[in-house]
Design a protein around this motif. Structure first.
Motif, mmCIF file in Angstrom:
data_model
loop_
_atom_site.group_PDB
_atom_site.id
_atom_site.type_symbol
_atom_site.label_atom_id
_atom_site.label_comp_id
_atom_site.label_asym_id
_atom_site.label_seq_id
_atom_site.Cartn_x
_atom_site.Cartn_y
_atom_site.Cartn_z
ATOM 1 N N ASP A 147 0.838 -1.211 0.000
ATOM 2 C CA ASP A 147 0.000 0.000 0.000
ATOM 3 C C ASP A 147 0.862 1.246 0.000
ATOM 4 O O ASP A 147 0.629 2.208 -0.732
ATOM 5 C CB ASP A 147 -0.896 0.040 1.246
ATOM 6 C CG ASP A 147 -1.657 -1.245 1.436
ATOM 7 O OD1 ASP A 147 -1.512 -2.123 0.575
ATOM 8 O OD2 ASP A 147 -2.380 -1.356 2.435
ATOM 9 N N ARG B 41 -3.821 -2.091 -2.053
ATOM 10 C CA ARG B 41 -4.587 -0.892 -1.784
ATOM 11 C C ARG B 41 -3.648 0.281 -1.924
ATOM 12 O O ARG B 41 -2.456 0.119 -2.153
ATOM 13 C CB ARG B 41 -5.187 -0.937 -0.385
ATOM 14 C CG ARG B 41 -6.425 -1.787 -0.348
ATOM 15 C CD ARG B 41 -6.944 -1.992 1.035
ATOM 16 N NE ARG B 41 -7.643 -3.267 1.114
ATOM 17 C CZ ARG B 41 -8.794 -3.514 0.526
ATOM 18 N NH1 ARG B 41 -9.395 -2.583 -0.173
ATOM 19 N NH2 ARG B 41 -9.368 -4.694 0.624
ATOM 20 N N ARG C 277 -2.179 3.697 -0.142
ATOM 21 C CA ARG C 277 -2.133 4.583 1.014
ATOM 22 C C ARG C 277 -1.171 5.721 0.719
ATOM 23 O O ARG C 277 0.028 5.514 0.564
ATOM 24 C CB ARG C 277 -1.691 3.822 2.264
ATOM 25 C CG ARG C 277 -2.173 4.527 3.527
ATOM 26 C CD ARG C 277 -1.779 3.793 4.772
ATOM 27 N NE ARG C 277 -0.341 3.846 4.979
ATOM 28 C CZ ARG C 277 0.368 2.782 5.334
ATOM 29 N NH1 ARG C 277 -0.205 1.601 5.502
ATOM 30 N NH2 ARG C 277 1.665 2.890 5.535
ATOM 31 N N ARG D 62 -6.313 -4.767 -8.550
ATOM 32 C CA ARG D 62 -6.478 -5.646 -7.404
ATOM 33 C C ARG D 62 -7.461 -6.760 -7.755
ATOM 34 O O ARG D 62 -7.240 -7.930 -7.470
ATOM 35 C CB ARG D 62 -7.011 -4.850 -6.208
ATOM 36 C CG ARG D 62 -7.279 -5.719 -4.996
ATOM 37 C CD ARG D 62 -7.626 -4.888 -3.792
ATOM 38 N NE ARG D 62 -8.868 -4.176 -3.993
ATOM 39 C CZ ARG D 62 -9.095 -2.920 -3.616
ATOM 40 N NH1 ARG D 62 -8.139 -2.232 -3.046
ATOM 41 N NH2 ARG D 62 -10.256 -2.353 -3.811
#
Lengths: 508, 309, 150
Positions: A104, A234, A236, A378
């Protein structure tokens, strides 16, 4: 001022904005798919621009271009396969971070660095285009030769693992670039009498083979081990404090990218490697580089996206496209009756400023669209490994064959894939192969052109111009520094070893 | 704004219409990568041309080896009525004499020549040279350097022929395209370049002579090479359409008519005007004779300059 | 001694040296101007490959004893061969026909073996992507028929 306001108005029409969204999003996806890169993306969208007005069509193409340069980093980080050659340097630290479960964070840094590099180069483009263009003109063959020499010296140290193995791969890449017609005399080299080889080896099929196909083979041979599962990705974004801490890395990468992008005959892939080499020498966290350090991702991604802006400098200011991609954009402009050249800034200032505005919007759009795009990847990578690998093989094939429409390129990709697998198993780093292919031609043709210009006198290279002399002095300093540092380190290591040996007598 | 919507709709529709009309499918080979100067003209040529023929057509870019790979693909498709090539001058009239290729000037059915732009001999505006005579004089102490867009390209040949046929002393430095060569000219790395009006207008350049048999409109004070006391040298950058050998006469006639109609269409004319391409139509027989003539002439230049292998 | 020599790392280094040497011979035969840079590059290549070979031999010699883990024969060469054959076949058979079996084999080897996912995967990944690029996006891939349909 009126011109700028009018230009902003041109860029903020709904069709231009829609084109930006579609182009950028498609660009990210295309860039992320291994095998398909900027060139294929632009080829797909070029025909659609014929019916549009100038700004809309350029918005679409700029979106695809910038998006694809960023998108390449996603797969580089997730599966160790750069989606485009421009992101090859992102794998050095991006993939180790993924293996450490920091995917992330890695994606966040890649996204933010891309955005930062893109915007900074736009700002440079707006304020310094004429000056930079003038400076680029002073970069003749001999100056380019000196610069590439310096870059190659810095890059030699890039490869993880054995320096010798890195060098031999670099030479192999350099050799690949020499197959086909000689750029100076036009004579065929290393074609062994076969006509099919006279068009040479293209970069894309080699990169597809070296990274995408060899990754399939590597994953296949270790498909029972745990490493083959692809982690959930993901995004971040880094916090403000983190950004502050690494601001200097972001700025350095962006400036290197902007500068290299403005020179003719280089490009985003070269910029990323040069920037990575600089980070390796200058980053305060350089000891961790190559083991999963965000600075490595920043160096690579901020510089390759900075190229997207500055590549327009020679194109718009002089009508000289820096690489294949800007050449395609220039073609799209010509279709709409805008011929880039020395008078473009004066004659068509409004259009040029509108393009600058579009470039900035594209970078913002990239930041916004990164999340859904990574979401899509993803989802794709959640599929059973077989489908992902089947898809990679398929995209590699499509990418390799569609760059030049030559079926031989597929064979090149397949053979490179097998060769790359053998080399990887033997502990050879593959990045130098790509570096050799990217910088080799620039080095060779600038050297030989320089020899033609100086009429065979190599010594006069050193005194050809102020820029050239400065660069050669830098090369000299760099060599001295490296050798001294190497000797000192070797001595220190030998000393500790001796100490350790005397402290612990051999018991066996 | 409509156009964007249409394009997007087209994106969705192309697939279906294409599959339906697949039987009448024409491939137009462009031997350069998408977006290049030849590709742009070909892509503007394609819609009207296929409309005239009543077929669906696709532009296929087959790049590499100075455009000879794509050209060879056309030549190798003997008897195939669904393939044509949009060809540049070099691949048809220079390359066959430079290296061993799987085709020669006799390997095609010639359809038409579309555009042709004469080449100029030019120097940078920042230099103080204003005439060819002055150029020759100043070259005596130290030879000049002339650039080109690559070895064996038209700019190279034009200058090589000039050097062979006059007292001008100049040496060749090839670049990887007109753009980089212009960069070098701007930085005074090279001093002379031969190229077309497009290049002349877009960069700060001064024409000294034109490689044509008469003066060119708009450049009335630029003398032809022959007026300067040299043998007549005719170099122009042209493009044309060729089909493979072995197609039926009927098909060749269809192509020729469609080409003529396209070149005369308003749409193509508007485009040519914008892109500064000079429309110069030649029918099948004239085009064939023209290519043959250019082929022989270029071969002579290459031999004189010692460039053949 | 022979066991040292046939270790894959040593073999790779040896192959690199032989390839570099072979190419050098070609380079020294060509014309001076065009072959100037290749000669330099290939010389460095050969020197590096020789150094690596020596290094691998020294490193490998003491480790000779470590028994090789009994490894089951991997079908990796099969996958490699399939990729290569498909790549070669594309020039004459067009893109679609060689690619379908290749995708099917890749899926099979990566353990997608139930008939439905295997067939569907092959059709969607192989056929679907081909259709998307060849017919919808008009990025022409090599074709079998002269009119380009397949």
């Amino acid at each position: 001022m009126d011109v700028i306001l009018a230009a902003v108005g041109d860029a903020f029409t709904w069709q231009a904005l829609l084109a930006i969204v579609i182009g950028t999003w498609a660009g990210i996806i295309i860039g992320g798919l291994p095998g398909l890169g900027s060139v294929v993306g632009l080829t797909i969208f070029l025909p659609f621009t014929f019916g549009m007005d100038v700004i809309t069509s350029m918005a679409l193409l700029i979106g695809v271009y910038c998006g694809s340069v960023y998108g390449g980093s996603i797969t580089a980080i997730l599966i160790n396969t750069p989606g485009t050659p421009q992101s090859a340097a992102t794998t050095f630290d991006g993939y180790p971070m993924t293996q450490q479960g920091r995917v992330d964070e890695a994606l966040g840094w890649a996204t933010f660095a891309s955005f930062f590099g893109g915007v900074l180069s736009c700002v440079l483009l707006i304020f310094c285009a004429p000056q930079l263009a003038k400076f680029a003109v002073n970069f003749g063959s001999i100056e380019v030769f000196a610069l590439v020499c310096l870059a190659m010296l810095c890059i030699v140290g890039i490869s993880r693992g054995s320096l010798l193995k890195g060098l031999v791969c670099g030479m192999m890449g350099f050799f690949f670039s020499m197959v086909g017609s000689d750029p100076i005399t036009g004579a065929d080299r290393f074609t062994f009498g076969t006509y099919a080889l006279s068009s040479g080896l293209d970069l894309i099929p080699v990169v597809v083979g070296a990274f995408a196909l060899s990754e399939v083979f590597v994953r296949f041979s270790s498909r029972d081990e745990e490493a083959t599962t692809i982690p959930e990705a993901r995004l971040r974004f880094p916090g403000l404090r983190d950004i502050g801490r690494r601001l200097i890395e972001l700025v350095r990468g962006s400036f290197i990218g902007s500068f290299v992008g403005a020179l003719p005959g280089t490009g985003a892939a070269a910029a990323a490697f040069i920037s990575y080499a600089a980070a390796q020498k200058l980053s305060p966290r350089r000891a961790n580089l190559g083991k999963g350090e965000p600075d490595g991702i920043i160096a690579s991604e901020s510089s390759n996206n900075a190229v997207t802006g500055s590549a327009f400098i020679p194109t718009l200011a002089l009508g000289i496209p820096g690489d294949v991609v800007t050449a395609m954009m220039m073609g799209a402009m010509v279709i709409h009756g805008i011929t880039p050249g020395v008078r473009l800034m004066q004659d068509q200032a409004q259009t040029v400023y509108a393009l600058f505005v579009v470039l900035i919007i594209v970078n913002v759009a990239m930041l916004v669209l990164s999340k859904p795009s990574i979401g899509l990847f993803r989802y794709l990578f959640k599929l059973p490994l077989g489908f992902v690998m089947g898809g990679i093989v398929m995209f590699s094939f499509i990418g390799a064959v569609s760059v030049r429409g030559n079926p031989l390129d597929l064979v090149v990709a397949a053979l490179t894939g097998i060769l790359a697998y053998v080399l990887r198993r033997g502990g050879y780093p593959l990045a130098p192969l790509v570096i050799g292919m990217v910088l080799g031609p620039a080095l060779e043709s600038s050297l030989r052109r320089g020899l033609l210009i100086s009429r065979g006198d190599f010594l006069s290279f050193f005194t050809h111009s102020g820029i050239a002399t400065t660069l050669f002095v830098l090369i000299g300093l760099f060599l001295i520094w490296t050798v001294t540092a190497g000797v000192l380190e070797w001595r220190a290591r030998a000393a500790t070893r001796r100490k350790a040996a005397s402290a612990q007598p051999v018991s066996e | 704004m409509k156009s964007l919507r249409y394009s997007l709709a087209a994106l969705a529709l192309i697939g279906t219409t294409h599959a339906a009309m697949a039987a009448d499918n024409l491939e137009i080979i462009v031997p350069f990568a998408a977006g290049g100067a030849t590709d742009i003209v070909a892509r503007s040529f394609e819609p009207t041309f296929s409309q005239q023929l009543g077929v669906t057509s696709v532009v296929r870019n087959v790049a590499g080896a100075s455009a000879t790979v794509g050209t060879a693909e056309v030549a190798n498709s003997e008897g195939n009525p669904n393939i044509i090539g949009y060809e540049p001058a070099g691949a048809l009239s220079i390359q066959p004499s430079l290296k061993k290729l799987p085709y020669g000037p006799d390997s095609f059915t010639y359809i038409c020549r579309t555009v042709s732009n004469p080449m100029f001999l030019m120097v940078s505006k920042s230099s103080d040279i204003t005439s060819f005579k002055q150029l020759v004089e100043e070259s005596q102490d130290q030879p000049f350097l002339y650039g080109s867009s690559g070895p064996g390209t038209l700019p190279h040949l034009a200058m090589a022929a000039t050097v062979v046929n006059s007292d001008l002393k100049a040496e060749h430095v090839p670049y990887s395209g007109s753009g980089p060569a212009m960069n070098a000219l701007a930085g005074n790395e090279i001093q002379i370049m031969a190229d077309t009006e497009t290049i002349l207008e877009n960069y700060d350049l001064r024409p000294l002579a034109v490689f044509a048999d008469h003066r060119v409109e708009g450049y009335d004070d630029v003398p032809t090479i022959e007026e300067l006391g040299l043998p007549a040298l005719d170099f122009s950058v042209w493009q044309g359409v060729v089909a493979p050998k072995g197609i039926s006469d009927e098909r060749a006639k269809q192509y020729a008519e469609a080409c003529k109609a396209t070149v005369e269409s308003d749409k193509f004319k508007t485009f040519a005007d914008k892109a500064k391409a000079n429309i110069a139509y030649l029918g099948p027989d004239d085009f064939k004779a023209f290519v043959q003539k250019r082929f022989e002439a270029n071969k002579q230049v290459l031999e004189d300059a010692g460039l053949t292998q | 001694m022979l066991a040292t020599l046939i270790h894959p790392r040593v073999l790779t280094a040896l192959a690199l040296l032989v390839a570099g040497a072979g190419l050098s011979i070609t380079a020294w035969q060509g014309p001076e101007s065009a072959m100037l840079v290749p000669r330099i590059v290939l010389t460095i290549w050969c020197v590096m490959a020789l150094a690596i070979l020596v290094g691998e031999l020294i490193r490998q010699a003491p480790r000779q004893r470590t028994a090789k883990a009994p490894r089951a024969r991997s079908p990796l060469p099969l996958l490699m061969a399939a990729v290569l054959i498909a790549a070669v076949a594309t020039a004459s058979l067009g893109f679609l026909i060689p690619v379908l079996p290749l995708v099917a084999l890749t899926l099979w080897l990566f353990r997608i073996r139930r008939p439905l996912p295997l067939v569907l995967g092959t059709i969607v990944i192989g056929g679907g992507l081909w259709f998307l690029f060849h017919h919808v996006l008009m990025i022409r891939l090599p074709a079998l028929l002269t009119n380009g349909v397949i």
